[in-house]
Design a protein around this motif. Structure first.
Motif, PDB file in Angstrom:
ATOM      1  N   ILE A  79     -11.358 -12.289 -28.374  1.00 52.48           N
ATOM      2  CA  ILE A  79     -11.478 -10.842 -28.566  1.00 52.48           C
ATOM      3  C   ILE A  79     -11.954 -10.578 -29.993  1.00 52.48           C
ATOM      4  O   ILE A  79     -11.993 -11.478 -30.827  1.00 52.48           O
ATOM      5  CB  ILE A  79     -10.136 -10.119 -28.328  1.00 52.48           C
ATOM      6  N   LYS A  80     -12.315  -9.320 -30.260  1.00 58.41           N
ATOM      7  CA  LYS A  80     -12.637  -8.888 -31.610  1.00 58.41           C
ATOM      8  C   LYS A  80     -11.430  -8.143 -32.192  1.00 58.41           C
ATOM      9  O   LYS A  80     -10.820  -7.309 -31.516  1.00 58.41           O
ATOM     10  CB  LYS A  80     -13.859  -7.968 -31.618  1.00 58.41           C
ATOM     11  N   ILE A 135     -13.693  -7.616 -39.343  1.00 56.44           N
ATOM     12  CA  ILE A 135     -13.695  -7.805 -37.893  1.00 56.44           C
ATOM     13  C   ILE A 135     -14.087  -9.240 -37.580  1.00 56.44           C
ATOM     14  O   ILE A 135     -15.159  -9.716 -37.967  1.00 56.44           O
ATOM     15  CB  ILE A 135     -14.631  -6.803 -37.210  1.00 56.44           C
ATOM     16  N   GLU A 136     -13.179  -9.934 -36.923  1.00 56.02           N
ATOM     17  CA  GLU A 136     -13.331 -11.355 -36.627  1.00 56.02           C
ATOM     18  C   GLU A 136     -13.161 -11.598 -35.126  1.00 56.02           C
ATOM     19  O   GLU A 136     -12.596 -10.768 -34.397  1.00 56.02           O
ATOM     20  CB  GLU A 136     -12.250 -12.167 -37.360  1.00 56.02           C
ATOM     21  N   THR A 137     -13.620 -12.771 -34.686  1.00 61.22           N
ATOM     22  CA  THR A 137     -13.307 -13.248 -33.341  1.00 61.22           C
ATOM     23  C   THR A 137     -12.001 -14.016 -33.405  1.00 61.22           C
ATOM     24  O   THR A 137     -11.858 -14.954 -34.192  1.00 61.22           O
ATOM     25  CB  THR A 137     -14.421 -14.144 -32.795  1.00 61.22           C
ATOM     26  N   TYR A 195      -6.245 -17.202 -35.251  1.00 67.27           N
ATOM     27  CA  TYR A 195      -7.553 -17.208 -35.907  1.00 67.27           C
ATOM     28  C   TYR A 195      -7.795 -18.605 -36.469  1.00 67.27           C
ATOM     29  O   TYR A 195      -7.074 -19.069 -37.362  1.00 67.27           O
ATOM     30  CB  TYR A 195      -7.588 -16.169 -37.031  1.00 67.27           C
ATOM     31  N   SER A 239      -7.996  -3.898 -32.346  1.00 60.80           N
ATOM     32  CA  SER A 239      -8.597  -5.006 -31.609  1.00 60.80           C
ATOM     33  C   SER A 239      -9.095  -4.500 -30.267  1.00 60.80           C
ATOM     34  O   SER A 239      -8.734  -3.405 -29.826  1.00 60.80           O
ATOM     35  CB  SER A 239      -7.575  -6.140 -31.412  1.00 60.80           C
ATOM     36  N   THR A 240      -9.921  -5.298 -29.627  1.00 61.23           N
ATOM     37  CA  THR A 240     -10.503  -4.863 -28.358  1.00 61.23           C
ATOM     38  C   THR A 240      -9.550  -5.048 -27.179  1.00 61.23           C
ATOM     39  O   THR A 240      -9.679  -4.356 -26.163  1.00 61.23           O
ATOM     40  CB  THR A 240     -11.816  -5.614 -28.086  1.00 61.23           C
ATOM     41  N   ASP A 279     -16.440  -0.668 -36.122  1.00 63.81           N
ATOM     42  CA  ASP A 279     -16.951  -1.326 -37.332  1.00 63.81           C
ATOM     43  C   ASP A 279     -16.988  -0.395 -38.550  1.00 63.81           C
ATOM     44  O   ASP A 279     -17.347  -0.823 -39.651  1.00 63.81           O
ATOM     45  CB  ASP A 279     -18.337  -1.943 -37.081  1.00 63.81           C
TER      46      ASP A 279
END
Length: 363
Positions: free
Chosen positions: A3-4, A17-19, A125, A140-141, A342
């Motif tokens: 997810i982001k 913003i990370e995966t 992460y 988060s998404t 973002d």
């Protein structure tokens, strides 16, 4: 699943913003696709470690979204349901069992400790454990949250609007309607016209307060307060003596007050401007404040009370707020400005400067 998420890596650093990896929901948990998340002052003070949470962390605690998957023991929601996410509570202590989960004995570890109720993590992460915030981490998404965090809501209201009901808006309105319960025709002073204070203004109008005095240092917020139901507005930078002005307006002092700023001089004003036997609710994150207890509090029979999350049971209170909104009595949508995910750092800056009352991130 991948997810982001907006990860807070270091004290005071910008959101990045990370995966990240999100684990599957366990037996009492729910996977939710996040539609939107409010930006709250509490997120900012945790980012800056004024209120510490173990870092790295994914913050956000005013999420709204759609249920995607449920654990085997979940009974209150089903896939496809619209939900608002609120704070975590244990559901087992005396406070929870008597209808006051906002003062749950486990409130701090469950919301600020970085782990889920089983003391494990759901977010990772690069193989590193990442702290969860308020049992949801809504920046988060997708999120995994305990069933107790969720409030099922009607599908006929824009879901993107509803996230802030889970904290800031619930706090202001609940402090009026659940805790202070002002009598019809009573007077109230509300210090600070951010999302919490303006929600209190709307609730005071619903309660039938005869004089609703809004105090802030931003004229545009005071104008909005008047639009939402305040009868008087005071700019704290321009009024020479706020306490004297309020006493003059209210024939000796306000019956009730809500202090949202956490600024020591304003906290003292909120007590000093009360009528004899008046009550002030402290809801802002407040440090040390010096009082003359006899002169400011005891001699006039005044009460100062701390209130967390509006003393609300979210599953009962938030649907009530939505009904008020549908009837045009609680137009909290006027507080909200939407930002893309973002644009999260811009949203926080606009909140800090007072440009935007309640930023909401759309995922």
């Amino acid at each position: 699943m991948l997810i982001k998420a907006a990860v807070t890596h270091h004290k005071g650093s910008a959101f990045k913003i990370e995966t990240v990896i999100l684990s599957e929901p366990k037996e009492n948990e729910v996977l939710i696709k996040v539609v939107a998340s409010g930006v709250c002052h509490t997120d900012a003070i945790v980012r800056d470690q004024i209120a510490p949470v173990p870092l790295p962390a994914v913050l956000g605690h005013e999420g709204s979204g759609i249920v995607e998957k449920i654990g085997i023991n979940v009974r209150t929601v089903r896939p496809g349901d619209h939900v608002v996410l609120s704070f975590s509570s244990c559901g087992q202590c005396e406070e929870c069992l008597t209808g006051h989960p906002t003062t749950c004995n486990e409130l701090n570890p469950l919301n600020f400790g970085g782990r889920m109720s089983d003391h494990t993590h759901r977010i990772f992460y690069k193989e590193q454990e990442v702290s969860t915030f308020f049992g949801q981490s809504s920046f988060s998404t997708y999120v995994v949250a305990n069933e107790k965090n969720l409030v099922k809501v009607d599908k006929d209201v824009d879901l993107a609007l509803l996230g802030p009901l889970g904290c800031g808006i619930q706090t202001g309105s609940g402090t009026v309607l659940n805790k202070l319960k002002p009598e019809f025709g009573s007077t109230i002073a509300i210090y600070g016209c951010g999302a919490v204070g303006l929600s209190a203004v709307m609730a005071a109008k619903i309660a039938g307060c005869s004089k609703i005095i809004a105090i802030d240092v931003h004229d545009h917020r005071l104008e909005l307060a008047m639009e939402l139901g305040a009868t008087h507005a005071l700019n704290g930078k321009e009024v020479v003596d706020v306490v004297a002005q309020i006493k003059e307006m209210t024939n000796g002092g306000a019956h009730y007050a809500i202090e949202t700023t956490g600024v020591p001089v304003v906290v003292r004003q909120s007590v000093q401007a009360l009528k004899n036997r008046g009550t002030v609710a402290i809801v802002g994150a407040t440090g040390e404040v010096t009082f003359n207890i006899h002169q400011d509090l005891m001699a006039d029979g005044k009460t100062m009370v701390g209130v967390v999350e509006g003393d609300a049971v979210p599953q009962v209170f938030i649907p009530k707020l939505i009904e008020y909104y549908k009837r045009g009595q609680f137009p909290f949508n006027k507080l909200i400005k939407f930002y893309n995910f973002d644009e999260i750092n811009e949203a926080f800056e606009d909140s800090h400067t007072g440009k935007t009352v309640k930023p909401v991130l759309k995922m």
